[in-house]
Design a protein around this motif. Sequence first.
Motif, PDB file in Angstrom:
ATOM      1  N   ALA A   1       0.825  -1.205   0.000  1.00  0.00           N
ATOM      2  CA  ALA A   1       0.000   0.000   0.000  1.00  0.00           C
ATOM      3  C   ALA A   1       0.860   1.256   0.000  1.00  0.00           C
ATOM      4  O   ALA A   1       0.498   2.283  -0.597  1.00  0.00           O
ATOM      5  CB  ALA A   1      -0.929  -0.001   1.209  1.00  0.00           C
ATOM      6  N   ALA A   2       2.023   1.192   0.667  1.00  0.00           N
ATOM      7  CA  ALA A   2       2.903   2.356   0.723  1.00  0.00           C
ATOM      8  C   ALA A   2       3.531   2.673  -0.620  1.00  0.00           C
ATOM      9  O   ALA A   2       3.942   3.822  -0.859  1.00  0.00           O
ATOM     10  CB  ALA A   2       3.998   2.124   1.766  1.00  0.00           C
ATOM     11  N   VAL A   3       3.632   1.687  -1.507  1.00  0.00           N
ATOM     12  CA  VAL A   3       4.182   1.950  -2.842  1.00  0.00           C
ATOM     13  C   VAL A   3       3.316   2.976  -3.584  1.00  0.00           C
ATOM     14  O   VAL A   3       3.830   3.817  -4.325  1.00  0.00           O
ATOM     15  CB  VAL A   3       4.305   0.642  -3.648  1.00  0.00           C
ATOM     16  N   GLY A   4       1.998   2.904  -3.371  1.00  0.00           N
ATOM     17  CA  GLY A   4       1.116   3.890  -3.995  1.00  0.00           C
ATOM     18  C   GLY A   4       1.422   5.296  -3.529  1.00  0.00           C
ATOM     19  O   GLY A   4       1.497   6.237  -4.338  1.00  0.00           O
ATOM     20  N   ALA A   5       1.617   5.464  -2.211  1.00  0.00           N
ATOM     21  CA  ALA A   5       2.005   6.778  -1.689  1.00  0.00           C
ATOM     22  C   ALA A   5       3.356   7.190  -2.249  1.00  0.00           C
ATOM     23  O   ALA A   5       3.588   8.367  -2.560  1.00  0.00           O
ATOM     24  CB  ALA A   5       2.035   6.743  -0.162  1.00  0.00           C
ATOM     25  N   GLY A   6       4.257   6.215  -2.396  1.00  0.00           N
ATOM     26  CA  GLY A   6       5.562   6.513  -2.957  1.00  0.00           C
ATOM     27  C   GLY A   6       5.488   6.993  -4.389  1.00  0.00           C
ATOM     28  O   GLY A   6       6.247   7.895  -4.799  1.00  0.00           O
ATOM     29  N   MET A   7       4.578   6.418  -5.165  1.00  0.00           N
ATOM     30  CA  MET A   7       4.406   6.875  -6.549  1.00  0.00           C
ATOM     31  C   MET A   7       3.915   8.318  -6.584  1.00  0.00           C
ATOM     32  O   MET A   7       4.364   9.128  -7.412  1.00  0.00           O
ATOM     33  CB  MET A   7       3.408   5.974  -7.273  1.00  0.00           C
ATOM     34  N   GLU A   8       3.021   8.660  -5.677  1.00  0.00           N
ATOM     35  CA  GLU A   8       2.541  10.040  -5.622  1.00  0.00           C
ATOM     36  C   GLU A   8       3.653  10.992  -5.210  1.00  0.00           C
ATOM     37  O   GLU A   8       3.750  12.115  -5.718  1.00  0.00           O
ATOM     38  CB  GLU A   8       1.356  10.124  -4.651  1.00  0.00           C
ATOM     39  N   VAL A   9       4.510  10.549  -4.292  1.00  0.00           N
ATOM     40  CA  VAL A   9       5.665  11.365  -3.896  1.00  0.00           C
ATOM     41  C   VAL A   9       6.603  11.557  -5.088  1.00  0.00           C
ATOM     42  O   VAL A   9       7.131  12.654  -5.308  1.00  0.00           O
ATOM     43  CB  VAL A   9       6.416  10.710  -2.717  1.00  0.00           C
ATOM     44  N   ALA A  10       6.806  10.499  -5.869  1.00  0.00           N
ATOM     45  CA  ALA A  10       7.681  10.591  -7.042  1.00  0.00           C
ATOM     46  C   ALA A  10       7.138  11.595  -8.055  1.00  0.00           C
ATOM     47  O   ALA A  10       7.895  12.373  -8.644  1.00  0.00           O
ATOM     48  CB  ALA A  10       7.835   9.209  -7.689  1.00  0.00           C
TER      49      ALA A  10
END
Length: 390
Positions: A291-300
């Motif tokens: 689930a945190a990968v999704g937040a990471g994509m938004e950060v990217a």
Amino acid sequence: MAESPPRLRVWYRPMLAREAHEAHRAATTLELLFDLCFVVAVSRAGAALHHALAENHVAHGVFNYLCVFFAIWWAWLQFTWFASAYDIDDVAYRLAVLVQIAGGLVIAAGVARAFEGDFAVVVTGYVVMRLAGVTQWLRAARGDPKRRRTALRYVLGIAALQVAWIARPLLPTPWLVPSFLGLTLAELAVPVWAEHAGHTTWNAHHIAERYGCFTLIVLGETVVGATSAIQEGLEEGHNIAGLVSLAAAGLVIVFSMWWLYFDRPGHRRLTSFRTAVVWGYGHYFIFASAAAVGAGMEVAVDYDTHKGHLAHLPAGLAIPLPVAIYLISTWLLHIGPSNECRPIAIGFPVAAGLVLAAAFSPAPVHITAAIVAGLVALMVAVTREHPVEP
């Protein structure tokens, strides 16, 4: 031609244990509805994590994310294992599940406030879910005399902990974090203590399928979050080629994560209660990191469009770090360090290390995508000579 009589729904019947080795045991539509309602909570947790990271509140955001996600995951886990053993699908059971779903939605509604340090709404939803679960265990104690002690231990443990959760905000501020950690450990201990009185009849194939369904949910939320961030960037007129390239890399990462998790059947790891506890509890790291990968994509996307406040290294870690945790967790739970196929057994930790190193590169997302895609290619190549048994 006479019409067939309508199917009658049983209002209430004894809650008998289901057969542990019941053939063709699959997820029910009610369980899938339960999962879909939890999509909201997972989505809110990911969005709150993204917001905290974008504001450069890294430690605060990650800690609150882990706490909130525990509440989401633990409530889901308790329902899943109970339903695997005692889903009798009468009206009373369905209504109790409805209350549990409502509690899950209350948890989702309180995620944003929890990231600000106010866990009152999340605890309220959690208590609603768990007390509804107590009524189910009371029914199991009455309907399944063989495992009555087990069911009553669940009732006692769950009820006592709910009182503790309600009373926790009354503690002095310095005790709030230690008390949270202590209650978390107590929650994890209740099933172990209860099952020592007699194991419930969970079904290995059913549990593996349910965990697979939740994995798909968190991976789906990753896609939704990344898509929304990239769409916003495109609408604001940012570099189209760069955003499309980032989207392609993110898709490769998610697809590879799906492949790596589902390449090996999970039920083969559920050979005893001890292994089931390790496997079931260990999935917290798989779910939370996915689930945190999704937040990471938004950060990217924020970093590439110059919207975020993170420096290069923290922004670069936003995807590689959860992907590395996902790879290590999947390796330990699904593959095993002693796997008979050495290239696969070694490939996961090596790939995790390379992914972490990618955070220091100029293009961490793209390099991470290349590494996990390479791991998938390795698995495809070596499993031609080491086929996977169903």
